[in-house]
Structures are given as structure tokens and as C-alpha cells.
Motif scaffolding. Structure first.
Motif, short mmCIF file in Angstrom:
data_model
loop_
_atom_site.label_atom_id
_atom_site.label_comp_id
_atom_site.label_asym_id
_atom_site.label_seq_id
_atom_site.Cartn_x
_atom_site.Cartn_y
_atom_site.Cartn_z
N GLU A 1 -20.76 -0.65 2.55
CA GLU A 1 -20.21 0.46 1.79
C GLU A 1 -19.66 1.54 2.71
N PHE A 2 -20.38 1.82 3.79
CA PHE A 2 -19.90 2.79 4.78
C PHE A 2 -18.57 2.33 5.39
N LEU A 3 -18.48 1.05 5.74
CA LEU A 3 -17.26 0.51 6.33
C LEU A 3 -16.08 0.55 5.35
N ILE A 4 -16.34 0.27 4.08
CA ILE A 4 -15.28 0.33 3.07
C ILE A 4 -14.77 1.77 2.94
N ASP A 5 -15.68 2.73 2.92
CA ASP A 5 -15.28 4.14 2.86
C ASP A 5 -14.48 4.55 4.10
N ALA A 6 -14.95 4.11 5.26
CA ALA A 6 -14.25 4.44 6.50
C ALA A 6 -12.86 3.80 6.53
N ALA A 7 -12.76 2.58 6.05
CA ALA A 7 -11.45 1.91 6.01
C ALA A 7 -10.51 2.66 5.09
N TYR A 8 -11.00 3.09 3.93
CA TYR A 8 -10.17 3.84 2.99
C TYR A 8 -9.69 5.14 3.62
N THR A 9 -10.55 5.81 4.35
CA THR A 9 -10.20 7.05 5.03
C THR A 9 -9.11 6.81 6.08
N MET A 10 -9.10 5.64 6.67
CA MET A 10 -8.09 5.30 7.69
C MET A 10 -6.79 4.79 7.07
N GLY A 11 -6.78 4.56 5.77
CA GLY A 11 -5.58 4.02 5.13
C GLY A 11 -5.59 2.50 5.07
N ILE A 12 -6.74 1.90 5.31
CA ILE A 12 -6.88 0.44 5.23
C ILE A 12 -7.57 0.12 3.91
N ARG A 13 -6.97 -0.74 3.13
CA ARG A 13 -7.52 -1.09 1.83
C ARG A 13 -8.27 -2.41 1.91
N VAL A 14 -9.36 -2.52 1.18
CA VAL A 14 -10.18 -3.73 1.13
C VAL A 14 -9.80 -4.49 -0.14
N VAL A 15 -9.40 -5.74 0.05
CA VAL A 15 -8.97 -6.59 -1.06
C VAL A 15 -9.77 -7.88 -1.07
N ASP A 16 -9.60 -8.66 -2.14
CA ASP A 16 -10.33 -9.93 -2.24
C ASP A 16 -9.74 -11.01 -1.36
N SER A 17 -8.40 -11.07 -1.30
CA SER A 17 -7.77 -12.10 -0.45
C SER A 17 -6.44 -11.57 0.07
N ILE A 18 -6.00 -12.17 1.18
CA ILE A 18 -4.75 -11.76 1.83
C ILE A 18 -3.91 -13.01 2.07
N ASP A 19 -2.64 -12.96 1.65
CA ASP A 19 -1.71 -14.04 1.96
C ASP A 19 -1.13 -13.77 3.35
N PRO A 20 -1.30 -14.67 4.31
CA PRO A 20 -0.87 -14.42 5.69
C PRO A 20 0.62 -14.10 5.84
N GLU A 21 1.47 -14.81 5.11
CA GLU A 21 2.92 -14.57 5.22
C GLU A 21 3.29 -13.18 4.70
N GLU A 22 2.75 -12.83 3.54
CA GLU A 22 3.04 -11.51 2.98
C GLU A 22 2.48 -10.40 3.87
N TYR A 23 1.30 -10.64 4.44
CA TYR A 23 0.69 -9.62 5.29
C TYR A 23 1.48 -9.43 6.58
N LYS A 24 2.01 -10.51 7.12
CA LYS A 24 2.84 -10.39 8.33
C LYS A 24 4.07 -9.55 8.04
N GLU A 25 4.68 -9.80 6.90
CA GLU A 25 5.85 -9.02 6.49
C GLU A 25 5.46 -7.55 6.27
N PHE A 26 4.32 -7.33 5.64
CA PHE A 26 3.81 -5.97 5.42
C PHE A 26 3.62 -5.24 6.75
N LEU A 27 2.99 -5.90 7.73
CA LEU A 27 2.73 -5.27 9.03
C LEU A 27 4.03 -4.97 9.77
N ASP A 28 5.02 -5.87 9.66
CA ASP A 28 6.31 -5.61 10.29
C ASP A 28 6.96 -4.36 9.70
N ASN A 29 6.91 -4.24 8.37
CA ASN A 29 7.46 -3.04 7.71
C ASN A 29 6.67 -1.81 8.13
N GLN A 30 5.37 -1.96 8.24
CA GLN A 30 4.53 -0.83 8.61
C GLN A 30 4.81 -0.36 10.03
#
Length: 188
Positions: free
Chosen positions: A136-165
Motif C-alpha cells: 500500500e505504501f508503494l502504491i501511494d508512492a508510485a501515485y505521488t510520482m505519477g506512476i499508475r498501478v494497473v492489472d496488466s500492461i501490453d508491452p507494445e502499447e507501453y513501449k509506444e507510451f514511453l516513447d511519447n512520454q
């Protein structure tokens, strides 16, 4: 005149708390001067620290607590890297969000959070804390950093997301640089 009884004072009670990059302790400043003031043999300390941290990747920032004994020997406690380091590494980002409520810089799964919590639970500070509370502490810390916790991540979509970011981060850095330069010009 009576002499005052002076009890022995232990100046080394608290020791030193610092962050040292793994396998990169050197006898020079700033570490050498900090330890030298406490009377520690700096050459032995750097050799000992670099050997103990050989399991980590070189340059990983490690929180360390050094307590000094009255005979000038020391006790070295090395913790795992900070949770922010782990969160950024797992999400594949260099820095957190400038405005965490409006910006998402990365994504993590619950499995990532659980694995980080298992590692952090080995640190002395977290040993008596329930794994669920650490998560719970780590989830709160991630949210504070702008990192969202999700159930699953599609690698191709995430790569595209990181490139845009990365492009967004580049633009933000340029804006900050321009603002700094404008402020500098106003002060001249």
C-alpha cells in the motif's frame, strides 16, 4: 574544591547516515572526509563497502548507516535502494511527474509492486511491517510520482507510451531551461 565526576562521553553514538553508490566508494571527499572526522580507517571501509556491494549493479544509490565503536571499528548497515529507485526502474522512467495528479509518466502492475515490497521487507526499517502495508505504501508512492498501478500492461502499447512520454519530458526540460534563462536575464 571538589572535582566533578565526568562520565565517559560516547561521541560516536549516532554514527553516519549517507548514500553511497554501489561498488563506487572512494577514499576521497565527500565520504573520506565524513569518515575521517569519525576516526574510521577509510581505506579499509572503502574496500569493505565495495566488496559487500558487489551483488548490486555499480552506481546504484544505497542508503548506509555506519556506527562507530569506541575502539574506532565500525558497523556497516547497507539497505536496499530507495523505493523510488525501484519504482522508476520497474516503470522504465527516468523521473517522476512534475504534477502527479495530472500527468502519468509510467505504469506498473501489482506484481511489480509485490516484488519490490518483498525486496524492501528485507531492510531493517521494514522487517516488522506486514507485506500488505508495504504494498500500500508503494502504491501511494508510485501515485505521488505519477506512476499508475494497473492489472496488466501490453508491452507494445507501453513501449509506444514511453516513447511519447520521453518526448513530453524533453519538451518539459526545454521549457524549464528557457524559464531559468529568462529568470537569469531578469536578474542581470
Amino acid at each position: 574544591m571538589s572535582k566533578k565526576a565526568v562520565s565517559k562521553i560516547n561521541h560516536f553514538k549516532n554514527g553516519l547516515f549517507t548514500h553511497i553508490p554501489a561498488q563506487m566508494a572512494m577514499p576521497g571527499p565527500p565520504l573520506g572526509t565524513q569518515l575521517g572526522q569519525l576516526g574510521v580507517n577509510i581505506a579499509n571501509f572503502t574496500k569493505d563497502f565495495n566488496l559487500k556491494t558487489s551483488v548490486f549493479r555499480p552506481g546504484v544509490p544505497l542508503p548506509c548507516h555506519v556506527t562507530i565503536n569506541p575502539d574506532r571499528s565500525y558497523n556497516l548497515t547497507i539497505n536496499h535502494p530507495y523505493h523510488t529507485y525501484f519504482l522508476k526502474q520497474a516503470a522504465g522512467v527516468e523521473r517522476g511527474a512534475m504534477e502527479s495528479t495530472k500527468e502519468v509518466v509510467g505504469l506498473l502492475t501489482r506484481k511489480h509492486i509485490y516484488e519490490i515490497a518483498k525486496i524492501k521487507s528485507q531492510d531493517q526499517y521494514w522487517q516488522m511491517v506486514d507485506l500488505k502495508d508495504i504494498c500500500e505504501f508503494l502504491i501511494d508512492a508510485a501515485y505521488t510520482m505519477g506512476i499508475r498501478v494497473v492489472d496488466s500492461i501490453d508491452p507494445e502499447e507501453y513501449k509506444e507510451f514511453l516513447d511519447n512520454q520521453r518526448e513530453i519530458v524533453k519538451e518539459q526540460k526545454e521549457e524549464l531551461k528557457a524559464a531559468r534563462e529568462a529568470k537569469l536575464l531578469r536578474t542581470l
